[in-house]
Design an enzyme around this catalytic site. Structure first.
Site, PDB file in Angstrom:
ATOM      1  N   SER A 118      -0.187  -3.611  -2.555  1.00 27.72           N
ATOM      2  CA  SER A 118       1.270  -3.537  -2.421  1.00 27.72           C
ATOM      3  C   SER A 118       2.059  -3.990  -3.643  1.00 27.72           C
ATOM      4  O   SER A 118       3.277  -3.824  -3.671  1.00 27.72           O
ATOM      5  CB  SER A 118       1.731  -4.345  -1.209  1.00 27.72           C
ATOM      6  OG  SER A 118       1.449  -3.641  -0.012  1.00 27.72           O
ATOM      7  N   LYS A 121       4.447  -1.532  -5.177  1.00 28.36           N
ATOM      8  CA  LYS A 121       5.836  -1.353  -4.758  1.00 28.36           C
ATOM      9  C   LYS A 121       6.805  -1.761  -5.865  1.00 28.36           C
ATOM     10  O   LYS A 121       7.965  -1.322  -5.879  1.00 28.36           O
ATOM     11  CB  LYS A 121       6.098  -2.149  -3.482  1.00 28.36           C
ATOM     12  CG  LYS A 121       5.364  -1.602  -2.245  1.00 28.36           C
ATOM     13  CD  LYS A 121       5.663  -2.428  -1.011  1.00 28.36           C
ATOM     14  CE  LYS A 121       5.108  -1.785   0.273  1.00 28.36           C
ATOM     15  NZ  LYS A 121       3.649  -1.910   0.379  1.00 28.36           N
ATOM     16  N   SER A 175       6.909  -6.163   2.779  1.00 33.23           N
ATOM     17  CA  SER A 175       5.962  -5.190   2.241  1.00 33.23           C
ATOM     18  C   SER A 175       5.829  -3.973   3.159  1.00 33.23           C
ATOM     19  O   SER A 175       4.729  -3.451   3.385  1.00 33.23           O
ATOM     20  CB  SER A 175       4.585  -5.842   2.033  1.00 33.23           C
ATOM     21  OG  SER A 175       3.811  -5.091   1.112  1.00 33.23           O
TER      22      SER A 175
END
Length: 415
Positions: A118, A121, A175
């Site tokens: 993640s 991102k 997230s």
């Protein structure tokens, strides 16, 4: 006379050629240690047998591994001379850099390929955050909720209407993978989510993150999806330069509004990055985890007017969690002198500008230090081959010129 001119031309091609590095390290009062020093690591239990096999990374490119300075082209530890030994961590690769000067203070395998989870991102934020109006209201579609079962999500609902700012906070605090799909779709324009992923890869290229390739906007594992600790620092530097991102990253809680169609209650989300709660001067960051990537982390903090960022990949959560390992490396970085450096973070567009530059079309001259390499040449080897080929061609002309009168005389005798 012709023979002398051709011979002189051949000799000029054998003059020494100086080839500059594409991106060299920033000068400092300290130097890097030998590149074969192993990284300090903490022993961890063996991973579970069900862990999926790690995909094969693309072939290493020598140019990409040297971005930021030759000392960074190592799979081992690189720290300034006389620097204290960095703390042992479980991460397979990491890097500490100054957000303002771009100096790399130390690293372990900074250009080694790894899967991002993640923390990818942040690349989505770097690519599309400036494009989107935070006050815009977006309607969530069924395709936006097409995420891996059991993966992290904010709780957005199909048909729900949310401000773009709320979606960003769902992305960075919780997230949310569905939030990533929404933002990539909006940022991708007519191409939708695919356009958002394309924008992410274009941004990575512009920043000089040559070892990064996004396949999913959320960081959920995808075939051929990789990054490196160095590339993550380039992305993080751009993110933390944006005041809107900094505000989002330091937000502790946010209220997700209730929806009328379908009818759902509102609820509160909390920032999962414990650095902002427990580390003095924290600026925020991003956590990540998948079975394949293991724990990944990006964190930044400020101390005495100095802002540092840490990136780490492939960590385990024991004996310390990702943010705790990042905090230990930040402490180590803050203890170093202000001019300590083993390399630098390249500026956005720097590598593309160097690659596209070409010598002046008129006035031949030897290649000098600071000149860019011609397209397709990556070091002294190709230049040497080109020089030898040129000399060979000129020598052939010399021989032909020397033999041509004899051939003409023979021709007259045959006639």
């Amino acid at each position: 006379m012709r023979f002398r001119l051709l011979a002189a031309a051949a000799c000029t091609l054998l003059l020494p050629v100086t080839v500059p590095a594409a991106a060299t390290a920033a000068p400092g009062r300290t130097a890097a240690v030998a590149p074969d020093v192993p990284c300090p690591r903490v022993a961890v239990p063996a991973p579970a047998p069900s862990r999926p096999p790690r995909p094969t990374p693309p072939p290493a490119v020598a140019e990409d591994r040297a971005v930021g300075g030759p000392a960074l082209a190592t799979a081992g530890l690189v720290v300034p001379t006389d620097a204290p030994r960095p703390p042992g961590v479980t991460a397979t690769s990491w890097l500490v850099a100054d957000l303002d000067t771009g100096q790399v203070l130390g690293a372990c395998g900074p250009h080694e390929y790894a899967t991002p989870a993640s923390v990818q991102k942040l690349l989505l934020a770097a690519a599309v955050l400036p494009r989107l109006d935070p006050e815009q209201v977006v309607t969530v579609t069924r395709e936006d909720l097409d995420i891996e079962p059991g993966s992290s999500a904010v709780g957005l609902v199909v048909g729900g209407r949310y401000r773009v700012e709320t979606v960003w906070l769902g992305l960075l605090l919780q997230s949310g993978n569905e939030a990533a799909n929404v933002l990539a779709r909006l940022g991708g324009g007519a191409e939708g989510r695919a356009g958002g992923v394309r924008a992410m890869n274009e941004t990575a290229r512009r920043l000089g993150a040559r070892q990064t390739r996004a396949v999913t906007p959320s960081g959920l594992d995808g075939p051929g999806q990789f990054t490196s600790a160095y590339d993550l620092a380039l992305v993080a530097r751009v993110c933390f330069a944006d005041p809107t991102f900094r505000r989002y990253a330091l937000t502790e809680t946010h209220q997700i509004p209730a929806q009328s169609k379908p009818r759902t209650k509102g609820f509160q989300i909390q920032n999962e990055n414990q650095l902002i709660h427990r580390y003095p001067g924290a600026l925020g960051g991003k956590t990540g985890f998948t079975d394949l990537a293991r724990h990944t982390y990006v964190g930044a903090a400020e101390r005495n007017g100095r802002r540092l960022v840490v990136t780490l990949l492939g960590a385990e959560s024991r004996p310390a969690r990702g943010w705790e390992q990042g905090a230990a490396l930040l402490d180590w970085g803050f203890a170093l002198p202000g001019d300590a450096a083993v390399g630098r973070l390249v500026e956005p567009g720097e590598l593309d500008a160097a690659a596209s530059a070409s010598p002046a079309p008129e006035g031949a001259r030897p290649v000098a230090a600071g000149d860019p390499l011609p397209d397709g040449l990556t070091g002294p080897g190709p230049l040497l081959v080109a020089a030898v080929a040129g000399v060979g061609g000129l020598l052939t002309l010399v021989v032909r010129h020397a033999r041509s009168p004899r051939r003409r005389r023979r021709g007259r005798r045959r006639a």
